[in-house]
Structure formats: C-alpha cells, structure tokens
Motif scaffolding. Structure first.
Motif, PDB file in Angstrom:
ATOM      1  N   VAL A 128       0.823  -1.204   0.000  1.00  0.00           N
ATOM      2  CA  VAL A 128       0.000   0.000   0.000  1.00  0.00           C
ATOM      3  C   VAL A 128       0.860   1.259   0.000  1.00  0.00           C
ATOM      4  O   VAL A 128       0.488   2.272  -0.610  1.00  0.00           O
ATOM      5  CB  VAL A 128      -0.991  -0.009   1.192  1.00  0.00           C
ATOM      6  N   MET A 129       2.012   1.203   0.647  1.00  0.00           N
ATOM      7  CA  MET A 129       2.897   2.376   0.660  1.00  0.00           C
ATOM      8  C   MET A 129       3.575   2.568  -0.701  1.00  0.00           C
ATOM      9  O   MET A 129       3.825   3.692  -1.117  1.00  0.00           O
ATOM     10  CB  MET A 129       3.952   2.231   1.756  1.00  0.00           C
ATOM     11  N   ARG A 130       3.847   1.459  -1.385  1.00  0.00           N
ATOM     12  CA  ARG A 130       4.485   1.556  -2.702  1.00  0.00           C
ATOM     13  C   ARG A 130       3.536   2.124  -3.741  1.00  0.00           C
ATOM     14  O   ARG A 130       3.931   2.979  -4.549  1.00  0.00           O
ATOM     15  CB  ARG A 130       4.973   0.170  -3.145  1.00  0.00           C
ATOM     16  N   VAL A 131       2.274   1.679  -3.729  1.00  0.00           N
ATOM     17  CA  VAL A 131       1.328   2.141  -4.751  1.00  0.00           C
ATOM     18  C   VAL A 131       0.741   3.505  -4.406  1.00  0.00           C
ATOM     19  O   VAL A 131       0.095   4.122  -5.246  1.00  0.00           O
ATOM     20  CB  VAL A 131       0.195   1.112  -4.972  1.00  0.00           C
ATOM     21  N   ASN A 132       0.966   3.957  -3.169  1.00  0.00           N
ATOM     22  CA  ASN A 132       0.518   5.292  -2.756  1.00  0.00           C
ATOM     23  C   ASN A 132       1.719   6.072  -2.211  1.00  0.00           C
ATOM     24  O   ASN A 132       1.861   6.265  -0.996  1.00  0.00           O
ATOM     25  CB  ASN A 132      -0.563   5.192  -1.677  1.00  0.00           C
ATOM     26  N   PRO A 133       2.617   6.518  -3.099  1.00  0.00           N
ATOM     27  CA  PRO A 133       3.854   7.147  -2.631  1.00  0.00           C
ATOM     28  C   PRO A 133       3.629   8.432  -1.835  1.00  0.00           C
ATOM     29  O   PRO A 133       4.539   8.904  -1.152  1.00  0.00           O
ATOM     30  CB  PRO A 133       4.621   7.427  -3.934  1.00  0.00           C
ATOM     31  N   GLY A 134       2.425   8.979  -1.900  1.00  0.00           N
ATOM     32  CA  GLY A 134       2.142  10.189  -1.132  1.00  0.00           C
ATOM     33  C   GLY A 134       1.892   9.932   0.338  1.00  0.00           C
ATOM     34  O   GLY A 134       1.890  10.876   1.152  1.00  0.00           O
ATOM     35  N   LEU A 135       1.678   8.665   0.728  1.00  0.00           N
ATOM     36  CA  LEU A 135       1.455   8.344   2.138  1.00  0.00           C
ATOM     37  C   LEU A 135       2.735   8.504   2.937  1.00  0.00           C
ATOM     38  O   LEU A 135       3.832   8.265   2.442  1.00  0.00           O
ATOM     39  CB  LEU A 135       0.940   6.911   2.282  1.00  0.00           C
ATOM     40  N   ARG A 136       2.579   8.882   4.188  1.00  0.00           N
ATOM     41  CA  ARG A 136       3.707   9.070   5.078  1.00  0.00           C
ATOM     42  C   ARG A 136       3.558   8.191   6.316  1.00  0.00           C
ATOM     43  O   ARG A 136       2.475   7.709   6.624  1.00  0.00           O
ATOM     44  CB  ARG A 136       3.808  10.543   5.512  1.00  0.00           C
ATOM     45  N   THR A 137       4.652   8.008   7.022  1.00  0.00           N
ATOM     46  CA  THR A 137       4.618   7.291   8.291  1.00  0.00           C
ATOM     47  C   THR A 137       4.958   8.251   9.424  1.00  0.00           C
ATOM     48  O   THR A 137       5.557   9.315   9.200  1.00  0.00           O
ATOM     49  CB  THR A 137       5.612   6.118   8.305  1.00  0.00           C
ATOM     50  N   VAL A 138       4.559   7.863  10.632  1.00  0.00           N
ATOM     51  CA  VAL A 138       4.902   8.635  11.828  1.00  0.00           C
ATOM     52  C   VAL A 138       5.446   7.665  12.869  1.00  0.00           C
ATOM     53  O   VAL A 138       5.102   6.483  12.877  1.00  0.00           O
ATOM     54  CB  VAL A 138       3.691   9.395  12.409  1.00  0.00           C
ATOM     55  N   THR A 139       6.289   8.192  13.740  1.00  0.00           N
ATOM     56  CA  THR A 139       6.872   7.383  14.804  1.00  0.00           C
ATOM     57  C   THR A 139       6.283   7.797  16.136  1.00  0.00           C
ATOM     58  O   THR A 139       6.164   8.996  16.431  1.00  0.00           O
ATOM     59  CB  THR A 139       8.403   7.550  14.836  1.00  0.00           C
ATOM     60  N   SER A 140       5.892   6.819  16.925  1.00  0.00           N
ATOM     61  CA  SER A 140       5.333   7.104  18.242  1.00  0.00           C
ATOM     62  C   SER A 140       6.323   7.901  19.076  1.00  0.00           C
ATOM     63  O   SER A 140       7.515   7.560  19.137  1.00  0.00           O
ATOM     64  CB  SER A 140       4.994   5.790  18.962  1.00  0.00           C
ATOM     65  N   PRO A 141       5.881   8.967  19.748  1.00  0.00           N
ATOM     66  CA  PRO A 141       6.784   9.761  20.587  1.00  0.00           C
ATOM     67  C   PRO A 141       7.048   9.127  21.945  1.00  0.00           C
ATOM     68  O   PRO A 141       7.812   9.675  22.748  1.00  0.00           O
ATOM     69  CB  PRO A 141       6.022  11.081  20.743  1.00  0.00           C
TER      70      PRO A 141
END
Length: 282
Positions: free
Chosen positions: A128-141
């Motif tokens: 899903v991340m490859r086919v939607n390159p606009g998606l981002r990830t976040v890291t838990s603080p």
C-alpha cells in the motif's frame, strides 16, 4: 429542530461538479442508489468519490463522472470485482487511491474528528505504501517508538447514505446486521444527505429497535429523502435482499444498453423497468 425532508433531485441540486463525494454502504449492500440514480440524471461530473465501492462506483465510473476514486475495494459481493469499474479503470478513465479497509475507516474517523490524520498499523509491510507514494509514516513519541501509517483525513464536501428508517429531523436508523460506516461518512462531510426506506415519527424509531440502532445523528445531517426501495438493486436488510437478477443483468450488459433501459427517466421509470424485468423472468 427543523424539517429536513427533501427529494432526491433537491439533494442533487445542492451538489456541484468537482466535489469530493462520500457514498456510504458496503459493496453491494445498502447503497444510496436512488440518490446515485438522481446524480446520474444530472450533468455533475469531475467528482472525487470516496466509497467502500459497489455499483455506485461502477455506474458513476461507466458514466464518466469520476475524476478520482478513493476506495478499499469495488465489488458486487456475489460478483467479486465490479465489471464496469474494472473496465473504466483498465482504460485509465480516472485516478485511483487504493488503501486497506482499516486505513479507509481511520481516514473517515480522522475527518469526522477534524484531525489531519490518524496513525494506523494497517498498511505496514504491504504494497500500500508503494502504490501510494504520497502516504507518510509517523513514529510514536513514546517509549515504544513504533512506526505507523499516517492515514490522511478523508474530508468530504458531501455524503450520501441510505438507512432503513429516519425521522424528519435527520436521525437515521439501521435495522440490519451491520452499520457499515455510514455515521462516519456523515460526520466527515460538510453536508450529509440520508435516504431511507421510510420516514417515521421520532418516537417510532425506538419501537422497532433499541436506541443503539440510531446510527446517524441529526446534527450531522443536512437533508432526508424518503425513498422506498432506495437501495435497489443492492440489499437493505431486513427490508429486502439484493436483487441478484437485476445485478447480474447490470454486470453482463454494456453500460449504454443498461442505462438506456433502466436509468433513462425518473425514479418511477426505473421502478417500471424493474417490474418489466421481473415479469419477463416470470
């Protein structure tokens, strides 16, 4: 407190080309088809459609009304892949953002809560991340430091949903086995329009089912349309099941032929075409 009743055509008169339109239901279940048919009778186009897709997406795609689709799937349930959607997609007729079902839900939930995004585990480790390159990830603080997909809010200009019962104020009730996510569609939208099998007095809503069945709250609803059979040919349990005969015809008939036979004219013309089809089948 006001009477929010209107007709399907009045709903469509409030929509505009270029809008982002959310459509409730799931696959070929409890889709607001009377509202979709009214939309197809208009000249509205260039839509971004957000949907757990079924024939709503297939019809709008076949009619050339979609510019962009955001979906987790497009299915007719008993027919796994919606054929008119497939044909439009294979021809490159519109842009597609395809995400996991849970990501889609969290996108609606983020929009309903007016948040820019919500973190979700779904999608991690998949394409899903490859086919939607606009998606981002976040890291838990926090100490866990876990990485999540940052699913962006699916904000909607308008939403269309169908329920079993509603009152004139906009309270909507489902009586079937699954609420789907119609409440989130309404809450994620600037304007939400609810069609229903029957409009009843507010006091009647809790006579057939408990208060928990009041899925859609009046505060998130702009208009209410009484549309008996308004989900046809999709199901609207327990009022009626899916009309597999008409769905099968829809899936196997060229769009121009199907739309000429069933969608030319108003809702009464549609009902007449369905009755004629039933008589042909004996």
């Amino acid at each position: 407190m006001s009477d929010k009743t209107m007709t399907a055509d009045e709903v469509v008169s409030r929509l505009r080309s270029g809008m982002t339109l959310g459509i409730g239901g799931w696959g070929s279940r409890r889709k607001p088809m009377a509202l979709v048919r009214a939309l197809l009778r208009s000249d509205i186009t260039d839509l971004t459609v957000v949907s757990y897709g079924g024939p709503d997406v297939g019809m709008l795609a076949a009619a050339g009304r979609i510019r962009k689709l955001v979906a987790a799937f497009v299915t007719l349930d008993s027919i796994p892949l919606e054929p008119h959607y497939r044909a439009a997609r294979e021809s490159g007729a519109f842009e597609l953002t395809e995400v996991d079902e849970a990501m889609f839900m969290w996108g609606l939930r983020a929009a309903a809560n007016r948040l820019p995004f919500l973190p979700v585990r779904a999608g991690i480790g998949s394409d899903v991340m490859r086919v939607n390159p606009g998606l981002r990830t976040v890291t838990s603080p926090y100490e866990d430091g876990e990485t999540f997909v940052a699913m962006p809010a699916l904000r909607l200009d308008a939403a269309l949903v169908h329920v079993n019962r509603a009152d004139r104020l906009g309270n909507g009730q489902y009586l079937g086995p699954d609420p789907y996510f119609d409440d989130l569609f309404c809450e994620a939208a600037d304007a939400a329009y609810v069609s229903c099998e029957r409009i009843v007095d507010t006091a009647e809503l809790t006579k057939e089912a408990p208060p928990q069945s009041l899925l859609v709250k009046r505060l998130s609803v702009t208009g209410v349309v009484e549309a008996p059979g308004g989900a046809h040919f999709t199901s609207c349990a327990p009022d009626y099941g899916r009309d597999e005969d008409v769905q099968r015809l829809y899936a196997t008939t060229p769009w121009a032929e199907f739309s000429e036979r069933f969608l030319a004219g108003d809702e009464q013309a549609y009902e007449s075409a369905v009755r004629n089809r039933q008589e042909e089948q004996g």
